[in-house]
Design a protein around this motif. Sequence first.
Motif, PDB file in Angstrom:
ATOM      1  N   ALA A   1       2.719  11.713   1.464  1.00  0.00           N
ATOM      2  CA  ALA A   1       2.703  10.297   1.845  1.00  0.00           C
ATOM      3  C   ALA A   1       2.136  10.106   3.246  1.00  0.00           C
TER       4      ALA A   1
ATOM      5  N   THR B   1       3.032  11.714  -4.353  1.00  0.00           N
ATOM      6  CA  THR B   1       3.398  10.748  -3.305  1.00  0.00           C
ATOM      7  C   THR B   1       2.160  10.234  -2.585  1.00  0.00           C
TER       8      THR B   1
ATOM      9  N   ALA C   1       1.245   6.339  -2.396  1.00  0.00           N
ATOM     10  CA  ALA C   1       0.981   5.693  -1.105  1.00  0.00           C
ATOM     11  C   ALA C   1      -0.380   5.010  -1.105  1.00  0.00           C
TER      12      ALA C   1
ATOM     13  N   PRO D   1       6.657   4.488  -0.855  1.00  0.00           N
ATOM     14  CA  PRO D   1       6.018   5.449   0.056  1.00  0.00           C
ATOM     15  C   PRO D   1       6.032   5.030   1.522  1.00  0.00           C
TER      16      PRO D   1
END
Length: 769
Positions: A25, A71, A75, A331
Amino acid sequence: MEPAPDQPTRDLRGPALGAAAWAGALLVLAMPASAALGVGGGLLAAGVWLGWHRPALRLTLVVWAVVASATAGSAALRAEETSAGPVPALAAQRAAVDVRLTVTSDPVPLVQRFGGGVRFAATLVEVHHGAGAARLRAHVLVVADESWHSVELGSSITTTGRLCTSSDPETAAVFTPRGSPGQVEPPGPLWRAAAVLRGGVREAVAGRAAPQRDLVPALVDGDDAGLPEQVQADFRTAGLTHLTAVSGTNLTLIVGFLLLVGRGVGVRGRWQVVLAVLGIVGFVLVARTEPSVVRAAAMGAVALLGFGSGGRDRGPRALGLAVFVLLLVQPWLAVQVGFALSVLATAGILLIAPGWTKALSRWMPHWLAAALAVPAAAQLTCTPLVAAISGQVSLVAVLANLLAEPFVAPATIAGLLGGLLMLVSHPLGIAVGWIAAGCGAAIIAIARSTAGLATPALDWGAGPVALVLLTVVCVVGGMLTGPLLARRGPTLVFSAGLVVVMLVPRPTPGWPPDGWVMTMCDVGQGDGLVLNAGAGTAVVVDAGPDPVLMDRCLDRLDVRRVPLVVLSHFHADHVDGLSGVYAGRQVAAVEVTGLGEPAERVAMVQRLAAGKARVALYRQTLHIGAVTLQVLGPVPGVERHGTAADEGSGPNNASVVLLAEVAGVRILLPGDVEPEAQRVLERTLPGLRVDVLKVPHHGSRYQETDWLTSLGARLALVSVGADNDYGHPAADLMAALAAAGMDVRRTDQDGDIVVVARPGGGLAVSTRR
């Protein structure tokens, strides 16, 4: 010497999974695209090399790569969602639109400089502009007038307004509605039930004194509306802010209590899990489904799992999985300090506290060992990040948490029960609320006392070298502390030394410097000024927002007697620290402005002054030791003028304006007067010349700059808080004062500022951070 207890090897695959998710992220949200590609490529190459040479790690490395990619992808999608689409495009045009939105947070009153009103988060579900229309889900910040203060979380509203661009990457736009709410659909039954319970908690303690009645709702569900700023400041200094914010502590206490009750009535096995899930869902509904609440619920659930049977292994695995799931769903948590603190504190409790508890249990009761080890471990893991934020390392946090711990659970549980009982029996709810408020009063007293110790924290600095050094110290300290805690003698000696450091004031040789005439105390975003009347005596002009900071400044100046306190006006940043002036000192008189607003702070001042605070008389002259004071304002008739664009109001323009003279140095102290009052002063005081100017209103951009630069001051002093969100001081004003030949000093950069009179009429400045 007894050896430290052996510790079995930890399974850190769960935390490593969470770290991989976090890294993915951060690559997207915290780095430019080119840098993210470079770093990501480097990590991938390192993983391939490691997998080639360590075949046993290949599956683990693949899992980490998949998690980080997941992730990172989430994001990227969220970032694209808030920067693309019709809402950001319409916001760039400042378009007028018809919308349908769902309220996703409680309305929060705006500070005065925005002219009143409220702000809250919402989700746009329909947008109509011209002939076009779109159905979507765009997160926006709503800034509305005061007619919107009663909108309820979960309600749907159809209205008209204007979209503007947002500086927050998490929101697609800022929406400003036109007029009062339009068509409103009330929230669903779950939201209404949660609101009733929140109201019941407040009602159960409504009859108790402030601020304890405001603390209990904060402990139960994070509802800290009305909690005085000074109490919040004490909690920050004492390391107790996790109690007033929605945190894992709240959920752990409430759901843990629910499980105990369930066990008492025969709930066993999987039904305990069901009960825990229902408790977590209920907590989230009552405390609101904001990202911070969801994060706190997840960390609290992990902590509960860690405290259960087999928690030593399950807790760390659950922590890593919770971090992954939270970042996959939300995120933006990856770049939020609150999320990092929650994860670090939970990791400390799960990974470090058990070993420390076992070590301490060799020579003290297990319950006491756990009570000491848990907050100490959480504090250790959070210390580098806290230092990065505040530039300080807390010394009192563990002590404050240890002292407060016996009162936190009763206050939280009694507050919740009081709120529930208010629904069926008002007297029972009030009785249980009385218990909660009493425990809350004890917590507030502990926070105030520990925050007021001589050295509650050490100034450390927030530079990269200082933070790397502190991180190394914490890591090494965490490794060495276990063997130390297993031995009674060294532990007691170290603890006694820490207590001495906290209780005994640090010497300040050469402070204050000889010949000092005035000190501008570093009290944060506020004014706290001290005029040297000689021999441990001083006149205090304003007391800042924090009594602890004001008290310490006066202690450093060795001020024991205060013949006069002048409060320029009754705003919190000038009067809330008044109790610090009274702390251990003789205060003879208090003079104030004639405009008694806001009323609650007028009452507070009169209470401290035993009802003897009197209005400063226009044009009076006072001689107090080496200090001569002339009251130049407020000039009759200007009190009610204001500047709507800023915090301009009657109270600011009603500031007591003083011309002080100490050892031949002329000092203008104008409080927070704004352009209207400054123009009146310019007309009534033609040709005024001073040596030192206290810049009005913390350097606000709303000034009569020509008048200020005409005063001929050699020094211009600005009392202002670091990183304040008011935009103080204004860069243009600072440049104008410097161009007029003034030496400009600021408390946010210099700390305490002392003006020193030199023989022959010279001036010098000394500073102390």
